[in-house]
Design a protein around this motif. Structure first.
Motif, short mmCIF file in Angstrom:
data_model
loop_
_atom_site.label_atom_id
_atom_site.label_comp_id
_atom_site.label_asym_id
_atom_site.label_seq_id
_atom_site.Cartn_x
_atom_site.Cartn_y
_atom_site.Cartn_z
N ILE A 70 -5.47 7.55 96.26
CA ILE A 70 -6.86 7.53 95.81
C ILE A 70 -7.02 6.35 94.84
CG2 ILE A 70 -7.20 10.01 96.18
CD1 ILE A 70 -6.90 10.36 93.11
N PRO A 71 -8.22 5.85 94.62
CA PRO A 71 -8.41 4.69 93.75
C PRO A 71 -7.88 4.88 92.33
CG PRO A 71 -10.41 5.13 95.00
CD PRO A 71 -9.47 6.27 95.27
N GLU A 72 -7.92 6.10 91.81
CA GLU A 72 -7.45 6.37 90.45
C GLU A 72 -5.94 6.20 90.31
OE1 GLU A 72 -11.18 8.83 91.09
OE2 GLU A 72 -9.42 8.28 92.27
N ALA A 73 -5.22 6.21 91.41
CA ALA A 73 -3.76 6.06 91.40
C ALA A 73 -3.43 4.57 91.36
CB ALA A 73 -3.14 6.73 92.61
N SER A 74 -3.77 3.94 90.26
CA SER A 74 -3.69 2.48 90.14
C SER A 74 -2.33 1.97 89.66
CB SER A 74 -4.78 1.99 89.21
OG SER A 74 -4.65 2.62 87.94
N SER A 75 -1.56 2.82 89.01
CA SER A 75 -0.24 2.39 88.54
C SER A 75 0.63 3.61 88.27
CB SER A 75 -0.35 1.54 87.27
OG SER A 75 -0.47 2.35 86.12
N ARG A 76 1.92 3.36 88.10
CA ARG A 76 2.85 4.45 87.78
C ARG A 76 2.68 4.92 86.34
NH1 ARG A 76 6.03 5.24 92.01
NH2 ARG A 76 6.54 3.51 93.38
N ASP A 77 1.90 4.21 85.56
CA ASP A 77 1.70 4.55 84.15
C ASP A 77 0.49 5.46 83.91
OD1 ASP A 77 2.73 4.29 81.51
OD2 ASP A 77 1.00 3.02 81.03
N VAL A 78 -0.24 5.80 84.96
CA VAL A 78 -1.39 6.69 84.81
C VAL A 78 -0.90 8.05 84.33
CG1 VAL A 78 -3.19 7.93 86.09
CG2 VAL A 78 -2.75 5.51 86.58
N GLN A 79 -1.56 8.60 83.32
CA GLN A 79 -1.21 9.95 82.90
C GLN A 79 -1.93 10.93 83.82
OE1 GLN A 79 -2.39 11.35 78.99
NE2 GLN A 79 -0.91 13.00 79.08
N VAL A 80 -1.13 11.77 84.47
CA VAL A 80 -1.66 12.78 85.38
C VAL A 80 -1.37 14.15 84.79
CG1 VAL A 80 -1.52 13.78 87.69
CG2 VAL A 80 -1.30 11.30 87.38
N VAL A 81 -2.39 14.99 84.71
CA VAL A 81 -2.21 16.38 84.28
C VAL A 81 -2.57 17.26 85.47
CG1 VAL A 81 -2.82 18.17 82.62
CG2 VAL A 81 -2.85 15.76 81.91
N VAL A 82 -1.58 17.96 86.00
CA VAL A 82 -1.78 18.82 87.16
C VAL A 82 -2.14 20.22 86.67
CG1 VAL A 82 -0.77 19.72 89.29
CG2 VAL A 82 -0.05 17.48 88.42
N VAL A 83 -3.09 20.83 87.38
CA VAL A 83 -3.58 22.15 87.02
C VAL A 83 -3.51 23.06 88.25
CG1 VAL A 83 -5.57 23.45 86.18
CG2 VAL A 83 -5.18 21.14 85.37
N CYS A 84 -3.05 24.28 88.02
CA CYS A 84 -3.10 25.31 89.05
C CYS A 84 -3.68 26.57 88.39
CB CYS A 84 -1.72 25.57 89.66
SG CYS A 84 -0.53 26.34 88.53
N ARG A 85 -3.55 27.68 89.02
CA ARG A 85 -4.13 28.92 88.49
C ARG A 85 -3.46 29.38 87.19
NH1 ARG A 85 -6.88 33.11 91.62
NH2 ARG A 85 -7.19 34.86 90.22
N GLN A 86 -2.12 29.42 87.17
CA GLN A 86 -1.41 29.98 86.02
C GLN A 86 -0.37 29.06 85.40
OE1 GLN A 86 0.05 33.60 87.92
NE2 GLN A 86 -1.54 34.77 86.87
N GLY A 87 -0.15 27.88 85.94
CA GLY A 87 0.79 26.95 85.34
C GLY A 87 2.20 27.01 85.88
N TYR A 88 2.37 27.53 87.07
CA TYR A 88 3.70 27.58 87.69
C TYR A 88 3.83 26.48 88.75
CZ TYR A 88 4.24 31.98 85.25
OH TYR A 88 4.32 32.94 84.27
N SER A 89 3.00 26.56 89.78
CA SER A 89 3.10 25.54 90.84
C SER A 89 2.75 24.16 90.31
CB SER A 89 2.25 25.91 92.05
OG SER A 89 0.88 25.90 91.73
N GLU A 113 -6.27 29.68 83.88
CA GLU A 113 -6.44 30.90 83.08
C GLU A 113 -6.40 30.57 81.59
OE1 GLU A 113 -3.77 33.97 84.40
OE2 GLU A 113 -4.75 34.08 86.37
N ALA A 114 -5.54 29.64 81.18
CA ALA A 114 -5.47 29.23 79.77
C ALA A 114 -6.71 28.43 79.39
CB ALA A 114 -4.20 28.42 79.52
N TRP A 115 -7.20 27.61 80.30
CA TRP A 115 -8.43 26.83 80.06
C TRP A 115 -9.59 27.77 79.76
CZ3 TRP A 115 -9.28 21.46 80.35
CH2 TRP A 115 -10.62 21.05 80.41
N LEU A 116 -9.73 28.79 80.61
CA LEU A 116 -10.81 29.77 80.44
C LEU A 116 -10.63 30.56 79.14
CD1 LEU A 116 -11.05 31.03 84.12
CD2 LEU A 116 -12.64 29.48 82.94
N ALA A 117 -9.40 30.97 78.85
CA ALA A 117 -9.13 31.74 77.63
C ALA A 117 -9.43 30.92 76.37
CB ALA A 117 -7.67 32.21 77.61
N ALA A 118 -9.30 29.61 76.47
CA ALA A 118 -9.59 28.73 75.32
C ALA A 118 -11.10 28.49 75.17
CB ALA A 118 -8.87 27.39 75.48
N GLY A 119 -11.88 29.01 76.10
CA GLY A 119 -13.33 28.85 76.02
C GLY A 119 -13.82 27.46 76.39
#
Length: 131
Positions: A70-89, A113-119
């Motif tokens: 995708i266009p946002e994948a411009s370099s190996r230095d991009v900070q990526v934060v992956v999100v799933c339902r509970q933080g395992y996968s 779930e943590a995102w929602l719990a944090a409001g």
């Protein structure tokens, strides 16, 4: 080695982010990647600014050397934060991204779930789904 050991190994030496830290990272330009299924997103809601990428094509979409990135994948230095339902996968997915050279890939502790719990807010627009 069982899944618990694989999960623990995927998290070794990586600074995972809390929900508030994730929101701050995104505000600074980190790429927030949501790997939840359509049904999970329908149930929990979408995160503002997140790019939705199916787990089955994640590495191809984010590796900057991939012809299918995708266009946002411009370099190996991009900070990526992956999100799933509970933080395992998401931990396993972030480890896979680090294996293809995205050294700043991490994930959200506790997932959506943590995102929602944090409001923290949900998106009121359509999800940014990338095929």
């Amino acid at each position: 080695m069982g899944i618990d050991e694989v999960l623990a190994a995927s998290r070794e030496g990586i600074r995972r982010l809390t929900a508030l830290e994730t929101a701050e990272a995104v505000a600074r330009g980190a790429l927030l990647v949501d790997t939840r299924t359509h049904a999970q997103r329908r149930e929990q809601g979408d995160l503002p600014g997140a790019v939705v990428i199916d787990r089955t094509v994640l590495e191809w979409r984010l590796d900057p050397t991939s012809a299918w990135r995708i266009p946002e994948a411009s370099s190996r230095d991009v900070q990526v934060v992956v999100v799933c339902r509970q933080g395992y996968s998401s931990s396993l997915a972030a480890a896979s991204l680090r294996a293809v050279g995205l050294h700043r890939a991490t994930d959200l502790i506790g997932g959506v779930e943590a995102w929602l719990a944090a409001g923290l807010p949900l998106s009121d627009g359509p999800a940014d789904v990338r095929e």
